[in-house]
Design a protein around this motif. Structure first.
Motif, PDB file in Angstrom:
ATOM      1  N   ASN A  20      65.585  16.974  19.844  1.00 22.97           N
ATOM      2  CA  ASN A  20      64.387  18.197  19.512  1.00 22.97           C
ATOM      3  C   ASN A  20      63.118  18.216  20.459  1.00 22.97           C
ATOM      4  O   ASN A  20      63.352  18.046  21.777  1.00 22.97           O
ATOM      5  N   PRO A  21      62.236  18.678  20.919  1.00 25.19           N
ATOM      6  CA  PRO A  21      61.261  19.387  21.291  1.00 25.19           C
ATOM      7  C   PRO A  21      60.889  18.351  22.496  1.00 25.19           C
ATOM      8  O   PRO A  21      59.814  18.623  22.682  1.00 25.19           O
ATOM      9  N   PHE A  22      60.297  17.759  21.004  1.00 29.88           N
ATOM     10  CA  PHE A  22      59.803  16.986  21.769  1.00 29.88           C
ATOM     11  C   PHE A  22      60.186  15.476  22.869  1.00 29.88           C
ATOM     12  O   PHE A  22      59.571  15.545  23.719  1.00 29.88           O
ATOM     13  N   SER A  23      61.549  15.300  23.092  1.00 30.15           N
ATOM     14  CA  SER A  23      62.042  14.371  23.778  1.00 30.15           C
ATOM     15  C   SER A  23      62.617  15.564  25.032  1.00 30.15           C
ATOM     16  O   SER A  23      61.985  15.301  26.354  1.00 30.15           O
ATOM     17  N   PHE A  24      61.851  17.004  24.927  1.00 31.15           N
ATOM     18  CA  PHE A  24      62.724  17.882  25.499  1.00 31.15           C
ATOM     19  C   PHE A  24      61.647  18.244  26.830  1.00 31.15           C
ATOM     20  O   PHE A  24      61.606  17.759  27.781  1.00 31.15           O
ATOM     21  N   PHE A  25      60.500  17.965  26.288  1.00 30.00           N
ATOM     22  CA  PHE A  25      58.894  17.974  27.044  1.00 30.00           C
ATOM     23  C   PHE A  25      58.948  16.489  27.920  1.00 30.00           C
ATOM     24  O   PHE A  25      58.504  16.622  28.626  1.00 30.00           O
ATOM     25  N   ILE A  26      59.229  15.416  27.317  1.00 30.66           N
ATOM     26  CA  ILE A  26      59.530  14.302  28.036  1.00 30.66           C
ATOM     27  C   ILE A  26      59.948  14.073  29.187  1.00 30.66           C
ATOM     28  O   ILE A  26      59.162  13.405  30.329  1.00 30.66           O
ATOM     29  N   TRP A  27      61.099  14.889  28.309  1.00 30.95           N
ATOM     30  CA  TRP A  27      62.060  14.391  29.897  1.00 30.95           C
ATOM     31  C   TRP A  27      61.881  15.452  30.962  1.00 30.95           C
ATOM     32  O   TRP A  27      62.187  15.642  31.884  1.00 30.95           O
ATOM     33  N   GLU A  28      61.394  16.829  30.468  1.00 31.16           N
ATOM     34  CA  GLU A  28      60.419  17.486  31.421  1.00 31.16           C
ATOM     35  C   GLU A  28      59.752  16.818  32.048  1.00 31.16           C
ATOM     36  O   GLU A  28      59.419  17.298  33.537  1.00 31.16           O
ATOM     37  N   PHE A  29      58.589  16.089  31.337  1.00 31.14           N
ATOM     38  CA  PHE A  29      57.493  15.653  32.482  1.00 31.14           C
ATOM     39  C   PHE A  29      57.951  14.078  33.386  1.00 31.14           C
ATOM     40  O   PHE A  29      57.603  14.332  34.350  1.00 31.14           O
ATOM     41  N   ILE A  30      59.475  13.828  32.747  1.00 29.65           N
ATOM     42  CA  ILE A  30      59.833  12.332  33.398  1.00 29.65           C
ATOM     43  C   ILE A  30      60.691  13.726  35.313  1.00 29.65           C
ATOM     44  O   ILE A  30      60.500  12.765  35.982  1.00 29.65           O
ATOM     45  N   LYS A  31      61.151  14.571  34.169  1.00 33.27           N
ATOM     46  CA  LYS A  31      62.034  15.284  35.623  1.00 33.27           C
ATOM     47  C   LYS A  31      60.792  15.610  37.033  1.00 33.27           C
ATOM     48  O   LYS A  31      61.211  15.358  38.179  1.00 33.27           O
TER      49      LYS A  31
END
Length: 112
Positions: free
Chosen positions: A60-71
């Motif tokens: 989902n888009p939320f998990s993508f943005f969370i992982w982008e922030f973690i990256k």
């Protein structure tokens, strides 16, 4: 995504070899560490997105943005750790290795 991460790793090794020719072993280690500061977070994000894509709900888009922030946070932390812990750091080689690994996706764009 795995192709991109493996390409980044290969380009990092080539940048390290080129830096070794120009600046010796400290420049080689600096270039490789700079490239790894890009490759490791991208590999972690690619792995997590792959795992999430196999779940019933998918990515989902939320998990993508969370992982982008973690990256991004992990990239900054690795760059700071490299700068603080490696005494013979060659800044130019480290930044060159980082930028080469970061922009290596351009090679994949022109392959097809």
């Amino acid at each position: 995504m795995l192709r991109l991460v493996s390409l980044q790793l290969m380009v990092t090794v080539v940048a390290g070899a080129f830096a070794a020719l120009l600046g010796g072993m400290p420049a080689m280690f600096s270039a490789v560490l700079g490239g790894l500061c890009c490759v490791v977070p991208n590999g972690l994000m690619a792995f997590r997105l792959y795992v999430n894509s196999k779940t019933p709900g998918g990515v989902n888009p939320f998990s993508f943005f969370i992982w982008e922030f973690i990256k991004i946070a992990l990239t900054l932390a690795l760059l700071a750790a490299t700068a603080l812990l490696y005494r013979d750091l060659n800044w130019l080689a480290m930044l060159a290795g980082f930028i080469v690994a970061l922009k290596s996706y351009i090679i994949l764009l022109f392959r097809h």
